[in-house]
Design a protein around this motif. Sequence first.
Motif, mmCIF file in Angstrom:
data_model
loop_
_atom_site.group_PDB
_atom_site.id
_atom_site.type_symbol
_atom_site.label_atom_id
_atom_site.label_comp_id
_atom_site.label_asym_id
_atom_site.label_seq_id
_atom_site.Cartn_x
_atom_site.Cartn_y
_atom_site.Cartn_z
ATOM 1 N N HIS A 89 9.319 8.347 2.778
ATOM 2 C CA HIS A 89 8.807 7.404 1.777
ATOM 3 C C HIS A 89 8.316 6.116 2.441
ATOM 4 O O HIS A 89 7.269 5.575 2.064
ATOM 5 C CB HIS A 89 9.886 7.098 0.738
ATOM 6 N N PHE B 22 7.386 0.519 -2.444
ATOM 7 C CA PHE B 22 6.060 0.132 -1.957
ATOM 8 C C PHE B 22 5.072 1.289 -1.988
ATOM 9 O O PHE B 22 3.867 1.081 -2.162
ATOM 10 C CB PHE B 22 6.165 -0.500 -0.570
ATOM 11 N N ASP B 23 5.569 2.495 -1.850
ATOM 12 C CA ASP B 23 4.696 3.658 -2.020
ATOM 13 C C ASP B 23 4.151 3.675 -3.444
ATOM 14 O O ASP B 23 2.969 3.959 -3.673
ATOM 15 C CB ASP B 23 5.479 4.933 -1.720
ATOM 16 N N ALA C 38 4.459 4.813 2.420
ATOM 17 C CA ALA C 38 4.126 3.458 1.986
ATOM 18 C C ALA C 38 3.377 2.713 3.085
ATOM 19 O O ALA C 38 2.381 2.021 2.818
ATOM 20 C CB ALA C 38 5.399 2.706 1.605
#
Length: 353
Positions: free
Chosen positions: A36, A259-260, A40
């Motif tokens: 992840h 943030f992804d 991101a």
Amino acid sequence: MISFSSDYTKGAHPNILQRLAETNFEQNTGYGTDRHCEAAAEKIRKACGLDDAQIFFLVGGTQTNQTIIDMVLGPYEGVVAATTGHIAAHEAGAIEFSGHKVLTIDCHGEETDTAKYGDNIGKISATALTELLERFYGDDNHEHMVFPGAVYISHPTEYGTLYTKRELNDISAVCRQYQIPLFLDGARLGYGLMSRRTDVTIQDIAGAVDVFYIGGTKVGAMFGEAVVFTHKDAVKHPIPIIKQHGALLAKGWLLGVQFDTLFTDDLYFEISRNAIDMAELVKEGLVKKGYKMFLDSPTNQQFVIMDNEKLKEFDGKVGYGFWEKYDDTHTVIRFATDWATTKEDVEKLMELL
């Protein structure tokens, strides 16, 4: 009570909560090494136009400022900032606590017909920075002084003002001339980028500075800041330094997921625009009601001069941020909108005013 006291009084965007719930029972590797965080980081690199940027994720703004500044400075160096800069005024000496002095530059604006200060309050200029550096190196005793080893700016500033592209590039040129890194605090970066009066893009920032961070805590995330070193391998061993500052989150994927999500389908920029739209409504309503603005902020922070007697009426009804004493009978307060502020919120505020 309705609150405009700050832009981190709410939780997180529903998309983030949904993604956190969906990934809750996953088993991920720790400390930001998970898929992840990498996803991101790739989306942030693409948004910034930086193929080789060095990116990592931290939890909060003060933690991020202290960690980055300690990364880029030698033990005998300090960081240059505006007198009103966050690291100089509002972080309880966190930078000095880590062993680095904050070297300040005055940053006064000019009074106008409609506001006490103009567009320059809170900003440093390339001219003032050059003068500081020339004065330092022109002192025959400078080897016995704290060296100006980096420059700190924020966009937006503490007063909601913004650097223009030219101003940013001029400061960058001075930093490169003296071979010192330029660090941009982006705790409210989304609100600066989406201002109706900016000519600066995230790509412009990436091209002008050596390191900056994309604020999530104040822009839709539950918590988190994405640090972007614009040059590959700018920090040789970042993880030990981050850990020394107690800033290495074991469950780092919680930051990566957020943030992804924020950098999927331009969500970060869309929700930032909402804060600007609502702030403009607040400003318009204040002016129509005859209030005098302290300055003409183009971002989500709106500063207004209030009669002290009027402020007593707000008790228990509306939250606001104290800014500074204006005179014996008036106080400057701040109304801050955010990614989730609604027109109904603004209308309620106007009724109370």
